[in-house]
Write an enzyme that holds these catalytic residues in place. Structure first.
Site, PDB file in Angstrom:
ATOM      1  N   PRO A  19       0.830  -1.210   0.000  1.00  0.00           N
ATOM      2  CA  PRO A  19       0.000   0.000   0.000  1.00  0.00           C
ATOM      3  C   PRO A  19       0.860   1.254   0.000  1.00  0.00           C
ATOM      4  CG  PRO A  19      -0.130  -1.160   2.122  1.00  0.00           C
ATOM      5  CD  PRO A  19       0.654  -2.030   1.202  1.00  0.00           C
ATOM      6  N   CYS A  21       0.154   5.409   0.066  1.00  0.00           N
ATOM      7  CA  CYS A  21      -0.664   6.624   0.074  1.00  0.00           C
ATOM      8  C   CYS A  21      -0.199   7.555  -1.036  1.00  0.00           C
ATOM      9  CB  CYS A  21      -0.500   7.366   1.388  1.00  0.00           C
ATOM     10  SG  CYS A  21      -1.402   6.629   2.736  1.00  0.00           S
ATOM     11  N   ALA A  53      -3.634   2.998   2.350  1.00  0.00           N
ATOM     12  CA  ALA A  53      -4.375   3.219   3.599  1.00  0.00           C
ATOM     13  C   ALA A  53      -5.655   4.001   3.302  1.00  0.00           C
ATOM     14  CB  ALA A  53      -3.499   3.971   4.585  1.00  0.00           C
ATOM     15  N   GLN A  95      -6.219  -1.703   1.955  1.00  0.00           N
ATOM     16  CA  GLN A  95      -5.798  -1.546   3.351  1.00  0.00           C
ATOM     17  C   GLN A  95      -6.765  -0.598   4.059  1.00  0.00           C
ATOM     18  OE1 GLN A  95      -2.224   0.798   4.413  1.00  0.00           O
ATOM     19  NE2 GLN A  95      -1.494  -1.026   5.475  1.00  0.00           N
ATOM     20  N   TYR A 182      -0.204   4.213  13.444  1.00  0.00           N
ATOM     21  CA  TYR A 182      -1.617   4.592  13.360  1.00  0.00           C
ATOM     22  C   TYR A 182      -2.406   3.910  14.482  1.00  0.00           C
ATOM     23  CZ  TYR A 182       0.125   6.727   9.171  1.00  0.00           C
ATOM     24  OH  TYR A 182       0.860   7.503   8.315  1.00  0.00           O
ATOM     25  N   LEU A 301      12.819  -2.536   1.163  1.00  0.00           N
ATOM     26  CA  LEU A 301      14.025  -2.537   0.323  1.00  0.00           C
ATOM     27  C   LEU A 301      14.267  -3.893  -0.329  1.00  0.00           C
ATOM     28  CD1 LEU A 301      16.719  -0.172   1.888  1.00  0.00           C
ATOM     29  CD2 LEU A 301      15.441   0.093  -0.235  1.00  0.00           C
ATOM     30  N   ARG A 324       8.398   1.190  -3.272  1.00  0.00           N
ATOM     31  CA  ARG A 324       9.066   2.210  -4.088  1.00  0.00           C
ATOM     32  C   ARG A 324       9.592   1.657  -5.408  1.00  0.00           C
ATOM     33  NH1 ARG A 324      12.450   4.114   1.030  1.00  0.00           N
ATOM     34  NH2 ARG A 324      12.234   1.863   1.319  1.00  0.00           N
TER      35      ARG A 324
HETATM   36  C1  LIG Z   1       4.740   6.819  -1.259  1.00  0.00           C
HETATM   37  C2  LIG Z   1       4.582   5.814  -0.150  1.00  0.00           C
HETATM   38  C3  LIG Z   1       3.350   5.695   0.503  1.00  0.00           C
HETATM   39  C4  LIG Z   1       3.160   4.728   1.491  1.00  0.00           C
HETATM   40  N1  LIG Z   1       1.905   4.541   2.042  1.00  0.00           N
HETATM   41  C5  LIG Z   1       1.676   3.482   2.847  1.00  0.00           C
HETATM   42  C6  LIG Z   1       0.348   3.125   3.211  1.00  0.00           C
HETATM   43  O1  LIG Z   1      -0.643   3.695   2.755  1.00  0.00           O
HETATM   44  N2  LIG Z   1       0.195   2.085   4.073  1.00  0.00           N
HETATM   45  C7  LIG Z   1       1.261   1.362   4.546  1.00  0.00           C
HETATM   46  O2  LIG Z   1       1.074   0.437   5.336  1.00  0.00           O
HETATM   47  N3  LIG Z   1       2.526   1.663   4.170  1.00  0.00           N
HETATM   48  C8  LIG Z   1       2.747   2.666   3.310  1.00  0.00           C
HETATM   49  N4  LIG Z   1       4.023   2.902   2.838  1.00  0.00           N
HETATM   50  C9  LIG Z   1       5.099   1.972   3.193  1.00  0.00           C
HETATM   51  C10 LIG Z   1       5.267   0.908   2.103  1.00  0.00           C
HETATM   52  O3  LIG Z   1       4.109   0.111   1.961  1.00  0.00           O
HETATM   53  C11 LIG Z   1       6.484  -0.009   2.357  1.00  0.00           C
HETATM   54  O4  LIG Z   1       6.267  -0.731   3.540  1.00  0.00           O
HETATM   55  C12 LIG Z   1       7.792   0.761   2.477  1.00  0.00           C
HETATM   56  O5  LIG Z   1       7.898   1.757   1.465  1.00  0.00           O
HETATM   57  C13 LIG Z   1       9.000  -0.167   2.368  1.00  0.00           C
HETATM   58  O6  LIG Z   1       8.966  -0.886   1.150  1.00  0.00           O
HETATM   59  P1  LIG Z   1       9.906  -0.465  -0.122  1.00  0.00           P
HETATM   60  O7  LIG Z   1      11.319  -0.469   0.347  1.00  0.00           O
HETATM   61  O8  LIG Z   1       9.611  -1.526  -1.151  1.00  0.00           O
HETATM   62  O9  LIG Z   1       9.484   0.901  -0.567  1.00  0.00           O
HETATM   63  C14 LIG Z   1       4.234   3.887   1.875  1.00  0.00           C
HETATM   64  C15 LIG Z   1       5.480   4.055   1.255  1.00  0.00           C
HETATM   65  C16 LIG Z   1       5.644   4.971   0.243  1.00  0.00           C
HETATM   66  C17 LIG Z   1       6.986   5.061  -0.453  1.00  0.00           C
END
Ligand SMILES: Cc1cc2nc3c(=O)[nH]c(=O)nc-3n(C[C@H](O)[C@H](O)[C@H](O)COP(=O)(O)O)c2cc1C
Length: 382
Positions: A19, A21, A53, A95, A182, A301, A324
């Site tokens: 997820p 945002c 979310a 979510q 949250y 990551l 990301r």
């Molecule tokens: C732009 C952005 C928005 C995010 N929004 C949420 C969200 O809505 N709910 C959530 O649980 N995590 C959110 N995260 C966290 C990601 O789901 C993820 O756990 C975190 O970026 C680590 O993963 P990655 O290294 O693949 O980016 C968000 C991350 C990013 C970069």
């Protein structure tokens, strides 16, 4: 990356869009931006796409620009997305979230942190927040009001009503947000839960309200549909939630019919007082999976197909979530399939795969582009 069946749902592979945002809607109603943003991940081959979310109440939103499911008017936009994901072979997840004491925040690109009367965009006034206790989530955050037991019942019923709407919209998976500081995480963490009733103090008491929400949602979410819970496996600082706490919580989740625990981290306790690097949260997924006996989703990551494959093959997690990297490469899952199957385009949408395969035959014949000449054609006279 093999398929995975959870209850009555079979995912075509183990790659999940985490997820994210986007802070890009008005009044909680999504439109074209989200159809394209989320739809490209289905075209890109992911097995499951999780919508960001989504506020179960208006005041439970993180920001004014969050997605919502607190009224029926918010269903059609989400149904359009779920339909598109299904048409392109992906499962649709959403979510559900209540931000608690972290509600009424600014968009990250406006500076993040709480909205104040000084920094508010026109028409986007701050609103009062609630939490397990009158304890701010960190320095600079407003003090929330402590939720009464009646207030907690209202929040629980809002999660249930939002889950029903998600079902109407056609979603296959609901993920309850109990991570990142949250509301449900605020109940779990000793850093923010200072209640003196049966919902605070011991670990068992701190888990009580989140587990009540899980039970109530599970009761209305169809028996054939998976329910996920996202947790912060550890708080940012070492004086908060520990991995032992999360294993204990995950055992209770599994006992209540939760199908996968999505092991994220942090959000409370200022920063991150733990190791950071590629796959840094995979050990959380592995330990929860091994000790609580529940499927897990690893995240954090994960940037490479072979890295993702090794997480599943090594038994650390059942699913791998990408955030990301998916924004950077919405075709990550297709690229992973090619990387792991020596170049076949079989998983690509039919509109693209066969034409890419024939282009490859041509490219094999003419060799790599060697630049900088803009035109390099075969010499057919030889
Ligand atoms: C732009 C952005 C928005 C995010 N929004 C949420 C969200 O809505 N709910 C959530 O649980 N995590 C959110 N995260 C966290 C990601 O789901 C993820 O756990 C975190 O970026 C680590 O993963 P990655 O290294 O693949 O980016 C968000 C991350 C990013 C970069």
């Amino acid at each position: 990356m093999s398929p995975l069946t959870l209850r009555g749902l079979t995912l075509r592979n183990r790659l999940v869009v985490a997820p994210m945002c986007q802070y890009s809607v008005t009044g909680g109603v999504i439109g074209d931006y989200h159809l394209v943003h989320l739809g490209r991940f289905a075209l890109g081959g992911f097995g499951l796409v999780l919508v960001e979310a989504t506020g179960v109440t208006e005041r439970g939103r993180i920001s004014h620009a969050d997605v919502g499911l607190w009224t029926d008017e918010q269903i059609p936009g989400l149904a359009r997305v779920a339909d598109f994901l299904h048409a392109e072979g992906a499962a649709a997840g959403i979510q559900l979230s209540h931000a608690g004491a972290k509600a009424s925040s600014r968009r990250p690109w406006d500076g993040g942190g709480p909205v104040t009367s000084e920094n508010a965009r026109p028409g986007e006034d701050p609103w009062p927040t609630v939490g397990p206790s009158a304890t701010p989530v960190g320095p600079g955050w407003p003090t929330p009001s402590e939720l009464s037991v009646d207030g907690m019942t209202e929040v629980r019923e809002a999660f249930v009503a939002a889950a029903r709407r998600a079902l109407t919209a056609g979603f296959d998976v609901v993920e309850l947000h109990a991570a990142h500081g949250y509301l449900l995480h605020q109940f779990l963490s000793p850093l923010t839960n200072r209640r003196t009733d049966g919902y605070g103090g011991t670990r068992e008491n701190r888990m009580r309200f989140p587990l009540e929400v899980v039970e109530a949602v599970r009761a209305v979410w169809p028996a054939g549909s998976p329910l996920f819970v996202r947790v912060s496996s550890v708080d940012g600082s070492r004086d908060g939630l520990t991995l032992e706490d999360t294993v204990a919580f995950a055992r209770e989740l599994a006992a209540r019919g939760v199908d996968a625990v999505h092991t994220s981290g942090g959000g409370l306790g200022n920063g991150w007082d733990h190791p950071i690097g590629y796959g840094y949260q995979v050990p959380f997924a592995a330990r929860v999976r091994a000790e609580a006996g529940v499927p897990t989703v690893a995240v954090g990551l994960i940037v490479d197909p072979h890295q993702a494959e090794a997480i599943v093959a090594g038994g650390s997690a059942d699913l791998v979530a990408i955030a990301r990297e998916a924004q950077d490469d919405p075709n990550f899952a297709l690229h992973a399939a090619r990387a792991l199957t020596k170049g076949a385009y079989d998983d690509y949408p039919v509109q693209a795969g066969p034409r890419l395969a024939t282009r490859d035959q041509l490219l094999d014949r003419i060799g790599p582009w060697t630049g900088p000449d803009p035109v390099q054609v075969e010499d057919r006279s030889a």
